[in-house]
Scaffold this active site. Structure first.
Site, PDB file in Angstrom:
ATOM      1  N   ILE A  59       0.886  -1.170   0.000  1.00 49.68           N
ATOM      2  CA  ILE A  59       0.000   0.000   0.000  1.00 49.68           C
ATOM      3  C   ILE A  59       0.922   1.218   0.000  1.00 49.68           C
ATOM      4  O   ILE A  59       1.899   1.261   0.744  1.00 49.68           O
ATOM      5  CB  ILE A  59      -0.938  -0.013   1.228  1.00 49.68           C
ATOM      6  CG1 ILE A  59      -1.812   1.240   1.313  1.00 49.68           C
ATOM      7  CG2 ILE A  59      -0.188  -0.201   2.528  1.00 49.68           C
ATOM      8  CD1 ILE A  59      -2.836   1.190   2.474  1.00 49.68           C
ATOM      9  N   SER A  60       0.639   2.192  -0.846  1.00 50.00           N
ATOM     10  CA  SER A  60       1.496   3.385  -0.950  1.00 50.00           C
ATOM     11  C   SER A  60       1.472   4.172   0.352  1.00 50.00           C
ATOM     12  O   SER A  60       0.515   4.088   1.126  1.00 50.00           O
ATOM     13  CB  SER A  60       0.999   4.298  -2.075  1.00 50.00           C
ATOM     14  OG  SER A  60       1.004   3.623  -3.302  1.00 50.00           O
ATOM     15  N   ALA A  61       2.514   4.977   0.558  1.00 50.36           N
ATOM     16  CA  ALA A  61       2.541   5.871   1.721  1.00 50.36           C
ATOM     17  C   ALA A  61       1.421   6.905   1.572  1.00 50.36           C
ATOM     18  O   ALA A  61       1.104   7.332   0.464  1.00 50.36           O
ATOM     19  CB  ALA A  61       3.883   6.574   1.812  1.00 50.36           C
TER      20      ALA A  61
END
Ligand code: SAH
Length: 207
Positions: A59-61
């Site tokens: 999951i992206s930051a």
């Protein structure tokens, strides 16, 4: 701190650092990111960092999701195509701005797609449509889209995705191999793309 307080503290830190618009900030405040990360990672769900979500994906930051949401310049009711559902978090943030019924997301890994559907339901975004498949083909059934974005890095915008965005619509993706840039493009009437680069980024590759 409870989860909501942790989330607001994170968004406060993001708005200190980045120039985020009101819709993006409200969406980041609304989506319960802890529900989208694996249970053992819930304690760090509101740190500004990418997290593993299984199948070798991440999951992206939060800051990256916020920046992409701003660059897409979303309006309520825009039809949006997302390539790379992952855990569904980014789709939920998009849904906060355009409404869930307008979000169509394609995920390569069947198991991630299934889990994302469940989580999106539980978090109150059951209107988001998730398909398992190769996003390089886009999702023609719901085209044309006003906006399309990739959450995985490609050599270039997949042609099918470009074809499925209306003239005047916006595309956004990390492009490149080891060195990737976040590229935003507006589709001209003749189908060509007017591109701008928005800095170096690191995403998992498009399969
Ligand atoms: N937006 C996601 C981040 C996902 S990471 C989130 O909020 O969790 C990128 C995702 O792209 C991964 O889940 C990966 O499986 C998916 N992906 C990679 N190649 C793909 C392809 N060809 N079609 C669809 N999804 C793809």
């Amino acid at each position: 701190m409870d989860r909501a307080a942790e989330r607001h503290a994170l968004v406060d830190r993001l708005t200190d650092r980045e120039d985020l618009d009101g819709d993006t900030t409200a969406a980041m405040r609304a989506v319960p990111r802890h529900l989208f990360v694996p249970e053992e990672k819930r304690g760090v769900a509101y740190e500004d960092t990418p997290l593993p979500i299984g199948e070798g994906q991440t999951i992206s930051a939060p800051h990256m999701v916020a920046i992409m949401t701003g660059l897409l310049a979303l309006d309520e009711g825009d039809e949006v195509l997302e390539i790379g559902t992952g855990c569904g978090y980014h789709a939920a943030v998009t849904a906060e701005v355009v409404d869930a019924e307008h979000v169509y997301s394609v995920e390569y890994h069947e198991r991630l797609a299934e889990r994302a559907r469940e989580t999106l339901d539980r978090a109150g975004y059951s209107g988001v449509s998730v398909a398992a498949g190769d996003g390089k083909g886009g999702w023609p059934a719901h085209a044309p889209y006003d906006r399309a974005y990739l959450t995985c890095a490609a050599a270039d915008f997949p042609q099918a995705v470009v074809d499925q965005v209306r003239p005047g619509g916006i595309l956004l993706a990390p492009l490149g191999k080891r060195r990737q840039s976040l590229v935003r493009a507006r589709k001209r009437d003749d189908g060509s793309l007017a591109r701008e680069e928005h800095g170096y980024v690191r995403f998992v590759p498009l399969q």
